[in-house]
Design a protein around this motif. Structure first.
Motif, PDB file in Angstrom:
ATOM      1  N   ILE A   1      24.293   0.838  -0.324  1.00 38.01           N
ATOM      2  CA  ILE A   1      23.779   1.456   0.900  1.00 38.01           C
ATOM      3  C   ILE A   1      22.930   2.671   0.547  1.00 38.01           C
ATOM      4  CG2 ILE A   1      24.421   2.711   3.003  1.00 38.01           C
ATOM      5  CD1 ILE A   1      26.841   0.769   3.189  1.00 38.01           C
ATOM      6  N   GLY A   2      23.390   3.451  -0.428  1.00 42.85           N
ATOM      7  CA  GLY A   2      22.601   4.603  -0.876  1.00 42.85           C
ATOM      8  C   GLY A   2      21.236   4.188  -1.385  1.00 42.85           C
ATOM      9  N   GLU A   3      21.177   3.101  -2.142  1.00 45.69           N
ATOM     10  CA  GLU A   3      19.896   2.596  -2.634  1.00 45.69           C
ATOM     11  C   GLU A   3      18.985   2.207  -1.474  1.00 45.69           C
ATOM     12  OE1 GLU A   3      20.813  -0.706  -5.168  1.00 45.69           O
ATOM     13  OE2 GLU A   3      21.859   0.543  -6.635  1.00 45.69           O
ATOM     14  N   MET A   4      19.566   1.572  -0.466  1.00 45.62           N
ATOM     15  CA  MET A   4      18.757   1.109   0.657  1.00 45.62           C
ATOM     16  C   MET A   4      18.287   2.264   1.532  1.00 45.62           C
ATOM     17  SD  MET A   4      20.551  -2.507   1.487  1.00 45.62           S
ATOM     18  CE  MET A   4      19.125  -3.154   2.335  1.00 45.62           C
ATOM     19  N   VAL A   5      19.107   3.305   1.668  1.00 47.20           N
ATOM     20  CA  VAL A   5      18.690   4.488   2.430  1.00 47.20           C
ATOM     21  C   VAL A   5      17.523   5.175   1.731  1.00 47.20           C
ATOM     22  CG1 VAL A   5      19.417   6.815   3.124  1.00 47.20           C
ATOM     23  CG2 VAL A   5      20.895   4.861   3.590  1.00 47.20           C
ATOM     24  N   HIS A   6      17.488   5.099   0.410  1.00 44.64           N
ATOM     25  CA  HIS A   6      16.419   5.734  -0.357  1.00 44.64           C
ATOM     26  C   HIS A   6      15.307   4.752  -0.728  1.00 44.64           C
ATOM     27  CE1 HIS A   6      19.818   8.531  -0.990  1.00 44.64           C
ATOM     28  NE2 HIS A   6      18.864   9.409  -0.764  1.00 44.64           N
ATOM     29  N   SER A   7      15.222   3.632  -0.042  1.00 40.08           N
ATOM     30  CA  SER A   7      14.212   2.612  -0.314  1.00 40.08           C
ATOM     31  C   SER A   7      12.812   3.182  -0.127  1.00 40.08           C
ATOM     32  CB  SER A   7      14.407   1.423   0.630  1.00 40.08           C
ATOM     33  OG  SER A   7      13.345   0.504   0.493  1.00 40.08           O
ATOM     34  N   GLU A   8      11.880   2.683  -0.926  1.00 40.76           N
ATOM     35  CA  GLU A   8      10.480   3.080  -0.770  1.00 40.76           C
ATOM     36  C   GLU A   8       9.881   2.466   0.493  1.00 40.76           C
ATOM     37  OE1 GLU A   8       8.163   2.472  -4.280  1.00 40.76           O
ATOM     38  OE2 GLU A   8       9.643   3.440  -5.558  1.00 40.76           O
TER      39      GLU A   8
ATOM     40  N   GLU B   1       9.806   2.241   4.101  1.00 40.63           N
ATOM     41  CA  GLU B   1      10.288   3.149   5.141  1.00 40.63           C
ATOM     42  C   GLU B   1      11.103   2.429   6.206  1.00 40.63           C
ATOM     43  OE1 GLU B   1      11.167   6.698   6.637  1.00 40.63           O
ATOM     44  OE2 GLU B   1      10.019   6.375   4.798  1.00 40.63           O
ATOM     45  N   ARG B   2      10.749   1.184   6.523  1.00 42.71           N
ATOM     46  CA  ARG B   2      11.505   0.425   7.524  1.00 42.71           C
ATOM     47  C   ARG B   2      12.941   0.183   7.059  1.00 42.71           C
ATOM     48  NH1 ARG B   2       8.968  -4.815   7.932  1.00 42.71           N
ATOM     49  NH2 ARG B   2       8.338  -4.313   5.840  1.00 42.71           N
ATOM     50  N   ILE B   3      13.096  -0.189   5.808  1.00 40.16           N
ATOM     51  CA  ILE B   3      14.435  -0.432   5.260  1.00 40.16           C
ATOM     52  C   ILE B   3      15.217   0.870   5.204  1.00 40.16           C
ATOM     53  CG2 ILE B   3      15.694  -1.097   3.176  1.00 40.16           C
ATOM     54  CD1 ILE B   3      13.470  -3.187   2.687  1.00 40.16           C
ATOM     55  N   ALA B   4      14.572   1.933   4.731  1.00 41.28           N
ATOM     56  CA  ALA B   4      15.245   3.233   4.624  1.00 41.28           C
ATOM     57  C   ALA B   4      15.700   3.722   5.997  1.00 41.28           C
ATOM     58  CB  ALA B   4      14.310   4.251   3.973  1.00 41.28           C
ATOM     59  N   THR B   5      14.823   3.620   6.995  1.00 42.50           N
ATOM     60  CA  THR B   5      15.159   4.089   8.337  1.00 42.50           C
ATOM     61  C   THR B   5      16.274   3.263   8.956  1.00 42.50           C
ATOM     62  OG1 THR B   5      12.912   4.889   8.666  1.00 42.50           O
ATOM     63  CG2 THR B   5      14.228   4.524  10.642  1.00 42.50           C
TER      64      THR B   5
END
Length: 67
Positions: A22-29, A31-35
């Motif tokens: 989840i941490g990796e996905m929150v910090h995804s490049e 922006e849609r995935i991170a948000t």
């Protein structure tokens, strides 16, 4: 190690991996995935805004009945 300890250790390992993912996905490049994942985390930690509103209303209504 008994069966319960084995299961608890497995769940602890899986939980750690899930938190890392989840941490990796929150910090995804992306922006849609991170948000999307940031919202997911906040909703699960704080509850959805509608649920919080309903809970607050219910508490208020119960309190007014008790007074």
């Amino acid at each position: 190690m008994n069966a319960l300890e084995y299961i608890e250790n497995g769940l602890e390992q899986i939980g750690s991996e899930a938190i890392d993912r989840i941490g990796e996905m929150v910090h995804s490049e992306d922006e849609r995935i991170a948000t999307k994942n940031a919202h997911f985390v906040v909703e699960h930690l704080r509850g959805k805004a509608v649920q919080r509103s309903i809970s607050a209303t219910m508490k208020l209504n119960i309190q007014s009945v008790l007074d």
